[in-house]
Design a protein around this motif. Structure first.
Motif, PDB file in Angstrom:
ATOM      1  N   HIS A 476     -12.495  -1.544   8.275  1.00  0.00           N
ATOM      2  CA  HIS A 476     -13.667  -0.901   7.335  1.00  0.00           C
ATOM      3  C   HIS A 476     -13.220  -0.003   6.521  1.00  0.00           C
ATOM      4  N   SER A 480     -12.949   0.549   2.210  1.00  0.00           N
ATOM      5  CA  SER A 480     -13.609   1.841   1.694  1.00  0.00           C
ATOM      6  C   SER A 480     -12.774   2.364   0.682  1.00  0.00           C
TER       7      SER A 480
ATOM      8  N   ARG B 116     -18.296   0.591   1.394  1.00  0.00           N
ATOM      9  CA  ARG B 116     -17.242  -0.166   0.699  1.00  0.00           C
ATOM     10  C   ARG B 116     -17.277   0.219  -0.792  1.00  0.00           C
TER      11      ARG B 116
END
Lengths: 612, 251, 241
Positions: A476, A480, B116
């Motif tokens: 993840h 990011s 994200r």
């Protein structure tokens, strides 16, 4: 006063062999820009060959001398074989691959040496004519020590003559300054590279051969000396002969006196010297700044593609397999499976740095090992239970990464790789030497899971769940803003700074994060094995991690996991079939680097290219 | 207030004075070209301003704040966008991601571990992509762009922090002759629509005379002329510097 | 008419993805002193580097005499008879003057094939008397002018047929520039073919007999130096700001 003189002589005698090996490493690097990990293996071969030669004709002073020189010549010849057969294929490869391929040679030479000379330490007789001691200020100083010091000065003088007064030497110096210009003046560099490599190899062989009257020839000589040599060239400056000499003397004298004054903290002294040098002069005492290697971005990775159909299937499939596997396998396999889960996390944390940030670390074992020791020591000294001990693991890994990383992220390329390795080896030596606290060689025993997790299946599910969660977290992070910014610093540090990113700081944070993740893996590793030994910090652990990443394919998030599965399976099978496990692994690494640099994940692309 | 003020800036390398006491200023929305022969000190001066080099002496102010000797990532915080002689972009990212990373940094979110990146700053990125004419290539990796498009992408990235000053090191170097005008027209659009000032070095004199409001000529670390393009074109000293100072009488 | 000493045709060269040359065609006749004129960044240095195999040439061909050397490693191009004197001089700073010459040395056997003069250290020191007095000095300690002499001398030691000089007058004091001009004329008189790049038109007119003007990576005009250097429209358009 007399004591100081005698101690200084002892230090110089140790400096002599350190200088011989470091200067060879430095000459080879200066010309070829390759850091030869197998340089220590050449040193070890020098020692073993000298052992055999002295046994054959070393019963007089001159016979012994001839045996030592012959060993050096033979090692030089082996160097020629190594340069022409392997190094020529990897001169254009990224530094990490060069280090790994030469480490493959280390493994191959280890097993071949074991096959030829056996696993036991070999003690050579002392050198005839120099087997006594002379009295200096009332202290007995071995004559051989003085001979060693004299030899080092003879070699230094010989190198000076070679580099000042022969065409070959002048060309080597010119190539160290500006290779492109040397080529433009019509010089074919291939023979220059080979020549420099033969010279470096022969010096390593000489260094090893000269050691046999002082210490037994053993299979651990290679890695012990190479790390010291890395420290010397990092401090002295890559490519500098004088730098190798001064740094070898500096470090040996520090150790000689340090042992007397602060016997417990000689390692800290080396650490301090390295740290101070690198902060004040990142290219070493005599090094030139232009030796910092540039990023190789000619074949950039493709952009990240999150969660397309195929990768979703892969990750879910992996999760299901991990959950379901224990239902169908036996008791031994569950232990292997636990290890795979732990090593997959270790490899993923390394991959995060390597691929996510372009940070070449060759000492990731430090943070894995600190995690293991963090947990182990918590159980041993504080009598903590498994859960709190496991919580300490990432903290220990992160603390080590925070400290070491501060220095490492200031360097790039090969310097960073060498410094990370040196730090890991310092951590290893500390665990080894600080017996009162870490149990030293005997390790820490009795690091067993709490009762509720003592069943291997329960422990597996615990390890699997935590490792999978941390791997997911790392994955993840890659997507990011933090992860993208890290990739940005890898793609172009220049551009990153121009959009306001503090590149050094960002890398430092990433390094620490990866250290914490490796620490988690280390903590579980301690409980899985029930013990912690210094080997978890050793360079071979770091290399295992790198091989997993390469085996799986660097350019893929799934790579480290596939690699952990593949390597653990290969290792389990091979150790059952053969004693020559290292030989096979070494050959595997060399093949991976030379033939299959994109790993298993890149295999399909490779096959497609091969088809007409 | 000037967006950039350089006062008595000096920088030497091992006894060689690369820049010796240079002073000038750039007003908001002004386009200033810095020209001079090789070795005149353009690059050194430029690198002192963008933080790559620390000057030995002198002072640099941006919008009234002293920024002398600050690192490049701090200079960006003062509203400075940069483009490089050889483009520096993130090769492993798409056009959109290149801009999104920069927008995240401008937003102070570069260390964020949350959502994200690909889902954030998307709309702002598309505006900039549209502005530089790369809409058709939004999802292409930067590594696959032709060089002219990379230059455009770099310009868009440089605009992400809404700068008051663009520092452009040879904005048209490496481009084919017919593409250079288009690139500079785009810079002019940024000046007109976003009010940014531009300080650029350039070798192509068509670009300099066609797209600068003011030209500064550097030789041997000193400013030898400063003025409008027409004034510089007719300046005898400047011509001598470019044509050389070979003394016929002594040959 | 015999083959030119050096011929480039359709050269396209790149630094990474940035294109520097867009199809350069250039002929350097045997025995000529040809100057490549153009402003900063026009592609002069890149043209010389392309000939020498020092940049990434993606299209086009390079011939030394009748021999094609396109894509060959630079040591082979050097052995084919091309000598290269780089713009930033690039002497081996840690080596002595004499050692710099040793690196360039390649014996005399090749020179005999072409009938060019065979350079020895003694002849080099005759050509550059100041160097003779500083054989043992480290090259890094020489002045700019002395370094320029040394880098030319070093290249001559390889007995090239053609010598490429990248901006030999750049950054040098006028009196040194005159010495360099004299040196170039001496080399031409010795039978060497010379290709130099220059921004300094007056310097060029004193040493060269042919000129080519390069702008934005393409050759625009080529011909006798008198025609080009005196052509006001050429000067105005391409050689002044």
């Amino acid at each position: 006063m007399s004591f100081i003189v005698v101690q200084a002589i002892t230090g110089l005698a140790s400096a002599a062999s350190l200088f011989l090996i470091a200067v060879g490493l430095s000459i080879v690097f200066g010309v070829t820009r390759v850091v030869n990990f197998a340089h220590g293996s050449l040193y070890m071969l020098g020692a073993y060959l000298a052992f055999s030669f002295t046994a054959a004709f070393g019963d007089t002073f001159f016979g012994y001398l001839a045996a030592i020189l012959l060993a050096a010549v033979v090692v030089g010849g082996l160097g020629a074989v190594m340069e022409t057969s392997l190094l020529r294929r990897i001169y254009r490869a990224p530094e990490l691959f060069q280090l790994l391929a030469t480490f493959g040679v280390v493994l191959v030479v280890q097993d071949l040496t074991r096959m030829i000379w056996g696993a036991d330490d070999l003690f050579a007789p002392r050198m005839p004519g120099l087997d006594g001691a002379i009295n200096i200020f009332g202290h007995a100083v071995p004559e051989y020590d003085l001979f060693l010091i004299a030899t080092a000065f003879v070699v230094l003088g010989g190198l000076w003559l070679l580099f000042r007064h022969t065409r070959f030497g002048v060309l080597v110096r010119a190539a160290t300054e500006d290779r492109e210009m040397v080529a433009a003046l019509g010089i074919d560099q291939r023979w220059l590279f080979t020549g420099a490599f033969i010279l470096g190899a022969a010096l390593a062989g000489l260094g090893g051969a000269l050691q046999i009257p002082r210490q037994a020839a053993s299979l651990s000589m290679d890695l012990n000396i190479i790390v010291d040599a890395f420290v010397v060239v990092v401090v002295g400056g890559m490519g500098s002969i004088m730098g190798a000499f001064v740094a070898a003397v500096l470090i040996s004298e520090l150790l000689a006196f340090g042992v007397v004054i602060f016997p417990q903290i000689t390692l800290v002294l080396i650490f301090a010297v390295m740290a101070v040098t690198l902060v004040l002069k990142p290219s070493g005492l005599f090094g030139r700044p232009e030796f910092t290697t540039q990023e190789d971005r000619r074949n950039p990775d493709p952009p990240l593609r999150a969660g397309d159909g195929l990768s979703r299937i892969f990750w879910w499939g992996l999760l299901v397999a991990g959950v379901a596997a224990p239902l169908v396998i036996g008791d031994f396999a569950i232990i292997v499976l636990t290890e795979i889960a732990i090593l997959a996390l270790f490899a993923a944390s390394l991959h995060f740095l390597l691929w996510g940030g372009g940070l070449i670390t060759f000492g990731h074992a430090a943070y894995f090992g600190l995690g293991a020791y963090g947990s182990g020591l918590a159980v041993f000294h504080l009598s903590l239970g498994m859960a709190p001990a496991l919580l300490l693991a990432p903290l220990a890994g992160a603390a080590g990464a925070l400290l070491f990383g501060w220095f490492c992220v200031r360097l790039s390329g090969i310097y960073m790789a060498m410094l990370t390795l040196a730090f890991a080896q310092i951590a290893w030596s500390a665990a080894f030497q600080w017996g009162g606290f870490t149990g030293g060689d005997n390790g820490i025993l009795g690091v067993w899971p709490s009762d509720w997790a003592s069943d291997p299946f329960v422990f597996y599910y615990l390890a699997f769940a935590v490792c999978a969660a941390v791997i997911w977290g790392l994955r993840h992070t890659v997507f990011s803003p933090f992860g993208y910014t890290l990739r940005a610093t890898r793609d172009s540090a220049l551009r990153s700074a121009a959009i306001g990113v503090d590149v050094t700081r960002h890398r430092w944070l990433a390094f620490t994060l990866a250290g914490a993740a490796a620490g988690v893996a280390g903590g579980f590793f301690a409980f899985a094995k029930g013990s912690v030994f210094p080997e978890v910090l050793f360079v071979s652990t770091s290399v295992d991690g790198l091989v997993m990443v390469l085996l799986g394919g660097v350019q893929s998030l799934a790579g480290p996991i596939l690699g952990a599965i593949a390597l653990t399976e290969i290792e389990t099978e091979l150790t059952r079939l053969t004693d020559l496990w290292q030989l096979c692994l070494g050959i595997l690494i060399i093949l991976l680097v030379v033939v299959l640099p994109h790993g298993l994940a890149g295999l399909s692309a490779f096959m497609r290219r091969r088809q007409p | 207030m000037n967006v950039l003020t350089v006062e008595k800036l000096s920088k030497a390398f091992g006894g060689v004075q690369a820049v010796g006491g240079v002073s000038f200023a750039v007003a908001p929305g002004e386009r200033v070209a810095l020209i001079g022969p090789n070795g005149a000190g353009k690059t050194t001066l430029f690198n002192c301003i963008n933080g790559q080099l620390r000057p030995d002496d002198g002072r640099i102010e941006m919008s009234g704040r002293d920024v002398t000797g600050q690192a490049p990532h701090r200079i960006w915080r003062h509203g400075v966008g940069r483009t490089f002689q050889i483009t520096a972009t993130f090769a492993s990212m798409t056009v959109a991601e290149n801009i999104q990373v920069a927008l995240a940094s401008a937003d102070g979110a570069a260390k964020g571990l949350g959502r994200r990146l690909s889902a954030r700053y998307r709309a702002e990125a598309e505006v900039l992509i549209e502005l530089v004419g790369l809409a058709a290539r939004t999802e292409d990796p930067a590594a696959e762009l032709p060089y002219g498009d990379l230059k455009r992408l770099e310009l868009a990235v440089a605009m992400t922090n809404e700068p008051s000053l663009l520092l452009m090191d040879e904005p048209t170097a490496g481009m084919a002759a017919d593409a250079r005008g288009g690139m500079m027209d785009l810079v002019d659009v940024m000046v007109a629509e976003r009010g940014v000032a531009v300080l650029f070095t350039e070798h192509d004199m068509d670009v300099v005379f066609g797209h600068a409001d003011r030209v500064i000529v550097l030789d041997r670390g000193q400013i030898i002329a400063e003025g409008s393009p027409d004034e510089i074109r007719g300046d005898a000293t400047v011509r001598a510097v470019y044509l050389g100072t070979f003394d016929e009488a002594t040959v | 008419m015999s083959e030119p000493a050096l011929r480039l045709s359709g050269i396209e060269a790149f630094y990474g993805t940035a294109q520097a040359l867009f199809g350069v065609d250039l002929e350097v006749p045997v025995g000529s002193v040809t100057v490549l004129l153009g402003r900063n960044g026009a592609g002069k240095s890149t043209t010389l580097k392309a000939a020498m195999g020092l940049v990434d040439v993606k299209a086009g061909q390079v011939f030394v005499g009748d021999r094609e050397v396109t894509g060959a490693p630079s040591y082979k191009i050097a052995r084919a008879g091309l000598g290269y004197v780089p713009e930033t001089r690039r002497v081996f700073a840690g080596l002595s003057v004499e050692e710099n010459l040793v690196v360039g040395e390649r014996g005399g056997e090749r020179a005999a094939d072409f009938g060019a003069a065979t350079w020895t250290r003694e002849r080099i020191f005759d050509l550059f008397p100041p160097l003779a007095g500083m054989r043992e000095r480290q090259a890094g300690q020489l002045s700019g002018g002395e370094q320029q002499m040394l880098t030319i001398a070093r290249t001559l030691m390889g007995n090239p047929q053609i010598i490429l000089l990248d901006e030999p007058s750049e950054g040098l004091a006028p009196v040194i520039v005159q010495q360099i001009a004299a040196t170039i004329r001496t080399l031409a008189a010795e039978g060497l073919t010379v290709l130099l790049s220059e921004q300094n038109v007056r310097f060029a007119t004193h040493v060269a007999n042919r000129a080519a003007v390069i702008e934005r990576g393409r050759i625009l005009v080529e011909g006798p130096i008198e025609d080009i250097a005196t052509d006001e429209s050429v000067r105005e358009a391409y050689l002044t700001p």
